[in-house]
Motif scaffolding. Sequence first.
Motif, short mmCIF file in Angstrom:
data_model
loop_
_atom_site.label_atom_id
_atom_site.label_comp_id
_atom_site.label_asym_id
_atom_site.label_seq_id
_atom_site.Cartn_x
_atom_site.Cartn_y
_atom_site.Cartn_z
N UNK A 29 9.24 -18.44 7.74
CA UNK A 29 10.24 -17.41 8.00
C UNK A 29 10.09 -16.21 7.09
N UNK A 30 9.69 -16.41 5.85
CA UNK A 30 9.50 -15.29 4.91
C UNK A 30 8.39 -14.36 5.40
N UNK A 31 7.27 -14.96 5.81
CA UNK A 31 6.17 -14.15 6.33
C UNK A 31 6.57 -13.50 7.65
N UNK A 32 7.25 -14.26 8.51
CA UNK A 32 7.67 -13.72 9.80
C UNK A 32 8.67 -12.59 9.66
N UNK A 33 9.53 -12.66 8.65
CA UNK A 33 10.51 -11.59 8.42
C UNK A 33 9.81 -10.28 8.09
N UNK A 34 8.74 -10.34 7.27
CA UNK A 34 7.99 -9.14 6.95
C UNK A 34 7.32 -8.57 8.19
N UNK A 35 6.74 -9.43 9.02
CA UNK A 35 6.09 -8.98 10.26
C UNK A 35 7.12 -8.39 11.23
N UNK A 36 8.31 -8.97 11.28
CA UNK A 36 9.37 -8.48 12.16
C UNK A 36 9.83 -7.10 11.72
N UNK A 37 9.95 -6.89 10.42
CA UNK A 37 10.36 -5.60 9.89
C UNK A 37 9.35 -4.52 10.22
N UNK A 38 8.09 -4.90 10.38
CA UNK A 38 7.03 -3.94 10.70
C UNK A 38 6.78 -3.82 12.19
N UNK A 134 0.81 -19.41 -2.14
CA UNK A 134 0.10 -18.73 -1.05
C UNK A 134 1.06 -17.85 -0.27
N UNK A 135 2.27 -18.34 -0.01
CA UNK A 135 3.26 -17.51 0.69
C UNK A 135 3.57 -16.25 -0.10
N UNK A 136 3.71 -16.38 -1.42
CA UNK A 136 3.96 -15.22 -2.26
C UNK A 136 2.80 -14.22 -2.17
N UNK A 137 1.57 -14.73 -2.22
CA UNK A 137 0.40 -13.85 -2.14
C UNK A 137 0.30 -13.17 -0.78
N UNK A 138 0.66 -13.89 0.29
CA UNK A 138 0.64 -13.30 1.64
C UNK A 138 1.64 -12.16 1.72
N UNK A 140 2.82 -10.33 -0.73
CA UNK A 140 2.30 -9.22 -1.54
C UNK A 140 1.24 -8.46 -0.76
N UNK A 141 0.34 -9.20 -0.10
CA UNK A 141 -0.73 -8.56 0.67
C UNK A 141 -0.18 -7.74 1.82
N UNK A 142 0.78 -8.30 2.56
CA UNK A 142 1.30 -7.62 3.75
C UNK A 142 2.20 -6.44 3.40
N UNK A 143 2.93 -6.54 2.30
CA UNK A 143 3.89 -5.48 1.96
C UNK A 143 3.33 -4.50 0.94
N UNK A 144 3.03 -4.98 -0.25
CA UNK A 144 2.59 -4.08 -1.33
C UNK A 144 1.23 -3.47 -1.04
#
Length: 236
Positions: A29-38, A134-138, A140-144
């Motif tokens: 859900x954390x990764x999906x939330x970032x993708x949804x925001x974009x 890994x979730x944290x790194x993903x 960071x990669x997708x956002x920062x």
Amino acid sequence: MLLNSLHNPWYISELHILIRLLLALLLGGLVGFEREQSNHAAGFRTNILVCLGSCLLMLLSMYGFAAFVDEPNVRVDPARLAAAVITGIGFLGAGTILFTGKSITGLTTAASLWVVSAIGLAVGAGFYFASGITTFMVLVTLWAFNKLEKRYISSKKEQLLKIRASDVSQTLRSMNGLLADKKIVIRKIQLEDCENDGNIGLVMLQVYVTLPKSEALLALLDQIKQLEGVRWVSSE
């Protein structure tokens, strides 16, 4: 050997199953939330389902066939379903990749789905630290890294300019001079008649250009519209 023994590597309690599935839901859900925001195709629910499904299959692969461990001529491989998940997720990722004629989009989304499936497998296998970091790194990669890429790396962008003109030669000379002054690189030019559109005598120019990041597209279109012989202009 009792299957309900906590020391049995083929046994997992219902509580630990619930914990792993909930953690997979949270991390996906954390990764999906970032993708949804974009506003990407694979958003919040898609990433959750991929991570949750991968976790369940990993649990099934490791613990779902414990009853057959002691059977003769039976060889249990805890990683067999995990390998199938990694292969199968490629089909879902391929569905998010689009070729628009001038560029390819969706590669990052496809890669994020692949990583989310790996996170789900790791959670299912009990690698909590690895899946969490890994979730944290993903994220960071997708956002920062995305912000850094847009600011420092993606300094140029490609645009398709569509122009209808009555005098092709004059339009090309004028446009070439305009683009050269602005240091805009022309990648490709295509010409076709507009007779099928009811615009007899007009020619459609499809000009692929690379714009500097500082160049305002609307201002450029307005300047092209003012050129002699140009009747209509748009961009994609």
